[in-house]
Design a protein around this motif. Sequence first.
Motif, short mmCIF file in Angstrom:
data_model
loop_
_atom_site.label_atom_id
_atom_site.label_comp_id
_atom_site.label_asym_id
_atom_site.label_seq_id
_atom_site.Cartn_x
_atom_site.Cartn_y
_atom_site.Cartn_z
N PRO A 286 0.82 -1.20 0.00
CA PRO A 286 0.00 0.00 0.00
C PRO A 286 0.87 1.26 0.00
N ARG A 287 0.34 2.30 -0.62
CA ARG A 287 1.04 3.58 -0.63
C ARG A 287 1.07 4.17 0.77
N GLU A 288 2.14 4.88 1.05
CA GLU A 288 2.29 5.49 2.36
C GLU A 288 2.46 6.99 2.24
N ILE A 289 1.99 7.68 3.25
CA ILE A 289 2.19 9.12 3.40
C ILE A 289 2.78 9.31 4.79
N ASN A 290 3.98 9.85 4.84
CA ASN A 290 4.66 10.02 6.13
C ASN A 290 4.72 8.72 6.92
N GLY A 291 4.93 7.61 6.20
CA GLY A 291 5.04 6.31 6.86
C GLY A 291 3.73 5.67 7.26
N ARG A 292 2.62 6.27 6.84
CA ARG A 292 1.30 5.73 7.20
C ARG A 292 0.50 5.42 5.93
N THR A 293 -0.33 4.40 6.04
CA THR A 293 -1.21 4.03 4.93
C THR A 293 -2.58 4.67 5.13
N LEU A 294 -3.41 4.60 4.10
CA LEU A 294 -4.78 5.11 4.20
C LEU A 294 -5.52 4.40 5.34
N ALA A 295 -5.29 3.11 5.50
CA ALA A 295 -5.93 2.37 6.59
C ALA A 295 -5.52 2.93 7.95
N ASP A 296 -4.27 3.34 8.09
CA ASP A 296 -3.81 3.94 9.35
C ASP A 296 -4.58 5.23 9.63
N TYR A 297 -4.76 6.05 8.61
CA TYR A 297 -5.50 7.30 8.79
C TYR A 297 -6.96 7.02 9.11
N ALA A 298 -7.56 6.02 8.48
CA ALA A 298 -8.95 5.66 8.74
C ALA A 298 -9.11 5.21 10.19
N LYS A 299 -8.18 4.39 10.68
CA LYS A 299 -8.24 3.94 12.08
C LYS A 299 -8.08 5.11 13.05
N ALA A 300 -7.21 6.04 12.71
CA ALA A 300 -7.02 7.22 13.56
C ALA A 300 -8.30 8.06 13.61
N ALA A 301 -8.95 8.25 12.48
CA ALA A 301 -10.19 9.01 12.43
C ALA A 301 -11.26 8.33 13.27
N GLN A 302 -11.34 7.01 13.18
CA GLN A 302 -12.32 6.28 13.97
C GLN A 302 -12.03 6.41 15.46
N ALA A 303 -10.77 6.37 15.84
CA ALA A 303 -10.38 6.52 17.24
C ALA A 303 -10.79 7.89 17.77
N VAL A 304 -10.61 8.93 16.96
CA VAL A 304 -11.01 10.28 17.37
C VAL A 304 -12.52 10.34 17.55
N ALA A 305 -13.27 9.76 16.62
CA ALA A 305 -14.74 9.75 16.72
C ALA A 305 -15.18 9.03 17.99
N GLU A 306 -14.55 7.90 18.30
CA GLU A 306 -14.90 7.17 19.52
C GLU A 306 -14.57 8.00 20.76
N LYS A 307 -13.40 8.61 20.76
CA LYS A 307 -12.99 9.43 21.90
C LYS A 307 -13.94 10.61 22.11
N GLU A 308 -14.36 11.23 21.02
CA GLU A 308 -15.24 12.40 21.09
C GLU A 308 -16.72 12.01 21.17
N LYS A 309 -16.99 10.70 21.10
CA LYS A 309 -18.36 10.17 21.17
C LYS A 309 -19.27 10.78 20.08
N VAL A 310 -18.75 10.75 18.85
CA VAL A 310 -19.52 11.22 17.70
C VAL A 310 -19.67 10.08 16.69
#
Length: 87
Positions: A1-25
């Motif tokens: 998979p392509r990487e941006i700053n050492g991260r894949t799109l899946a990494d960014y998707a997981k991070a976004a989901q973690a923020v949503a869970e943390k913020e309860k949205v």
Amino acid sequence: PREINGRTLADYAKAAQAVAEKEKVSFIDLNTISITHHNEVGPKVVATYNFNPEDKTHFSPEGARVVAGLVINELVKIAPDLASYIK
């Protein structure tokens, strides 16, 4: 998979989901939804979603319609009270 700053799109998707869970949205996991859809329709159809063969970053009108539909379908599932506002 392509990487941006050492991260894949899946990494960014997981991070976004973690923020949503943390913020309860609510969270629409467009990464998983779009991968599932792309696997269902196959590469020939997915190629029509690209703005042009060299540009896989921007959607053609057909691609935009399909991806918007994926988002709307998921939105109705996670926020059914909004369904009456969606045409």
